[in-house]
Design a protein around this motif. Structure first.
Motif, PDB file in Angstrom:
ATOM      1  N   PHE B 102      31.556 -45.389 -35.387  1.00  0.00           N
ATOM      2  CA  PHE B 102      30.461 -45.153 -34.608  1.00  0.00           C
ATOM      3  C   PHE B 102      29.911 -46.497 -33.990  1.00  0.00           C
ATOM      4  CE2 PHE B 102      29.937 -41.228 -37.441  1.00  0.00           C
ATOM      5  CZ  PHE B 102      30.226 -40.340 -36.288  1.00  0.00           C
ATOM      6  N   GLU B 205      21.392 -46.755 -30.138  1.00  0.00           N
ATOM      7  CA  GLU B 205      21.609 -45.893 -31.288  1.00  0.00           C
ATOM      8  C   GLU B 205      21.519 -46.222 -32.656  1.00  0.00           C
ATOM      9  OE1 GLU B 205      25.651 -44.317 -29.746  1.00  0.00           O
ATOM     10  OE2 GLU B 205      24.287 -42.646 -28.668  1.00  0.00           O
ATOM     11  N   ARG B 249      15.519 -37.107 -36.510  1.00  0.00           N
ATOM     12  CA  ARG B 249      15.678 -37.497 -34.976  1.00  0.00           C
ATOM     13  C   ARG B 249      15.431 -38.725 -34.448  1.00  0.00           C
ATOM     14  NH1 ARG B 249       9.980 -38.345 -34.535  1.00  0.00           N
ATOM     15  NH2 ARG B 249       8.856 -36.974 -36.455  1.00  0.00           N
ATOM     16  N   SER B 252      20.767 -41.404 -34.773  1.00  0.00           N
ATOM     17  CA  SER B 252      21.680 -40.845 -33.557  1.00  0.00           C
ATOM     18  C   SER B 252      22.938 -40.229 -34.627  1.00  0.00           C
ATOM     19  CB  SER B 252      22.388 -41.715 -32.892  1.00  0.00           C
ATOM     20  OG  SER B 252      21.401 -42.991 -32.343  1.00  0.00           O
ATOM     21  N   TYR B 253      23.616 -41.017 -35.416  1.00  0.00           N
ATOM     22  CA  TYR B 253      24.812 -40.283 -36.187  1.00  0.00           C
ATOM     23  C   TYR B 253      24.576 -40.507 -37.636  1.00  0.00           C
ATOM     24  CZ  TYR B 253      27.160 -40.934 -31.398  1.00  0.00           C
ATOM     25  OH  TYR B 253      27.245 -40.604 -30.120  1.00  0.00           O
ATOM     26  N   GLY B 261      28.835 -37.542 -37.831  1.00  0.00           N
ATOM     27  CA  GLY B 261      28.723 -36.813 -36.321  1.00  0.00           C
ATOM     28  C   GLY B 261      27.229 -37.106 -36.049  1.00  0.00           C
ATOM     29  N   ARG B 262      26.863 -36.174 -34.861  1.00  0.00           N
ATOM     30  CA  ARG B 262      25.331 -36.258 -34.713  1.00  0.00           C
ATOM     31  C   ARG B 262      24.653 -35.787 -35.830  1.00  0.00           C
ATOM     32  NH1 ARG B 262      23.095 -38.910 -30.736  1.00  0.00           N
ATOM     33  NH2 ARG B 262      24.989 -39.232 -29.152  1.00  0.00           N
ATOM     34  N   ALA B 263      23.347 -36.574 -36.134  1.00  0.00           N
ATOM     35  CA  ALA B 263      22.572 -36.338 -37.193  1.00  0.00           C
ATOM     36  C   ALA B 263      22.048 -35.091 -37.005  1.00  0.00           C
ATOM     37  CB  ALA B 263      21.501 -37.414 -37.224  1.00  0.00           C
ATOM     38  N   GLY B 264      21.783 -34.192 -38.150  1.00  0.00           N
ATOM     39  CA  GLY B 264      21.200 -32.995 -38.329  1.00  0.00           C
ATOM     40  C   GLY B 264      21.366 -32.389 -39.692  1.00  0.00           C
TER      41      GLY B 264
END
Lengths: 284, 284
Positions: B102, B205, B249, B252-253, B261-264
């Motif tokens: 990343f 990012e 939020r 970013s990663y 990958g995308r943070a979540g």
């Protein structure tokens, strides 16, 4: 009490706590002493000295502008400097009264560095507790907290890394500005940007309070501002810029002696025009 | 080398620089020594000790969970602890390799505190310059910068108030996590939130790198984490929480040894399940 511009410049250069309002008054008084003693003012030199004494401090940039506009009319310049000194005396208090309205009802407030306008705002708004970031390098936050405590305010100092913690405990953030730029940024002590960004990230409103004699054309730059040296324990000396740009989009409200409301460039343009009209007479 | 859990707890409590991976390994080894010496483990007490040694450090919360699940089966618990220790040994490196992807092409990177996974990420990504915030109280950033410099990385320490400055000079921000919560926050050293908020505010990012054995149910809280005392020059001692929540939020990663990958929250849930399956065997 300075004797002439040169001595005033030395005094301002040595100062590490007092800010933009004190600096503009001190230098204006120095200029006035030169003019009143009948010495001929070297306009180019005076303007250059004002622009390089504390690069990035908006009030000195505006003072340089005033000198440049009226330098070939010493009588008018002296008159403008007198009006300016009177103006500075009152403006911070008026800006603070306006800012306090934006803070009304805020039980807990966070701030950074030492600003006379912020100090007056807090004394007017009387929040239950004020979190003051230490504001290293320089540690102006400690001076701020001591002054607040002497006035009976419940001030708590926190390390600079606690900007997010301070915001999370606050209903509002308040800070001053060493300059406000028509390009869309405020400029204030290093450490204000992380505080404002934390406020934006956590949905806490940020109020900036400053006088209109700090409104300049450009503030969205990191370059060209005063740099100093900081000793990091266990590492060595590092250079840092004293001021940093804070995009207006991170600021909820601005408060000046001439008006306040939602942060934006248009009100800055208005307050600058009104201020210059006030100090320069018709000569805007 | 600790002799049993009690000694391991003392060692972890004294430590001020090494982080979550070292702590979980040290405590797992301590538990294993107790089990191998044939002592009977007091499950409730062991679990409570693990949860209170460094409150807020996710890896110890996960270790406590493992102990609670297998405590009445000492043979299986010992086996799980051995698997865990092997796992920890490799996981940081694998997470770092993923995080480095990343950061690929980022010439300048900012970070805060000391994280082994971040250190390995930077060594893999080899940015031109790394800005490391001093990370007071504690100053772990200085230790980080010294380690990086010893490995030939151009590391520059900046005061914590320079979080915005560091971001403005960087193409990416990278930090570790002491815990990652299924409630939507990472938890990391105080000072990470202002850095992440500054990155979000300036459109840079932010990459978080951590191992899946730090994924816990809740991290979006300020309460219940280890607090320490900090001496503010010219003011006195103030209490501060060592860790703070960083809303996903603002990230970013995320990169872990099991994927990135995308943070979540969804990937966190997946990595936690995969990790527990790996260490506990079929017993998830």
């Amino acid at each position: 009490m300075p004797a002439g511009l040169e001595e005033a410049v030395r005094e301002v250069s040595r100062e590490r706590i007092r800010g933009a309002s004190w600096a503009i008054s001190t230098l204006a008084r120095g200029l006035l002493e030169d003019l009143e003693s009948g010495r001929t003012l070297d306009c180019d030199r005076a303007s250059q000295v004002l622009r390089t004494t504390l690069p990035g401090m908006g009030s000195l940039e505006v003072l340089a502008e005033v000198v440049e506009r009226l330098c070939n009319r010493p009588g008018e310049l002296a008159e403008a400097l007198r009006r300016l000194m009177d103006y500075v005396e009152e403006a911070g208090r008026e800006a603070a009264e306006r800012a306090a309205e934006f803070l009304s009802g805020a039980g807990a407030v966070s701030t950074v560095s030492f600003s006379r306008a912020v100090q007056l705002t807090i004394l007017a708004a009387r929040p239950r507790v004020v979190y003051v970031l230490e504001s290293r390098p320089g540690g102006e936050g400690v001076a701020m907290a001591r002054h607040l405590r002497q006035s009976g305010v419940n001030a708590v100092v926190l390390p600079d890394s606690a900007a997010g913690l301070a915001v999370s405990r606050s209903n509002a953030v308040v800070f001053g500005a060493d300059a406000a730029g028509l390009d869309g940024c405020l400029r204030n002590k290093l450490g204000t940007l992380p505080l404002a960004a934390s406020a934006a990230a956590l949905g806490v409103e940020a109020v900036a309070v400053f006088e209109s004699y700090k409104i300049v054309s450009r503030a969205c730059v990191w370059e060209g501002v005063e740099t100093r040296s900081y000793r990091v324990e266990g590492w060595g000396d590092v250079e840092y810029p004293v001021f940093e740009p804070i995009p207006l989009r991170l600021v909820s409200y601005i408060a000046t002696e001439l008006g306040g409301g939602r942060a934006g460039v248009e009100p800055l343009r208005l307050y600058r025009r009104l201020f210059l009209g006030e100090v320069l007479g018709g000569d805007v």
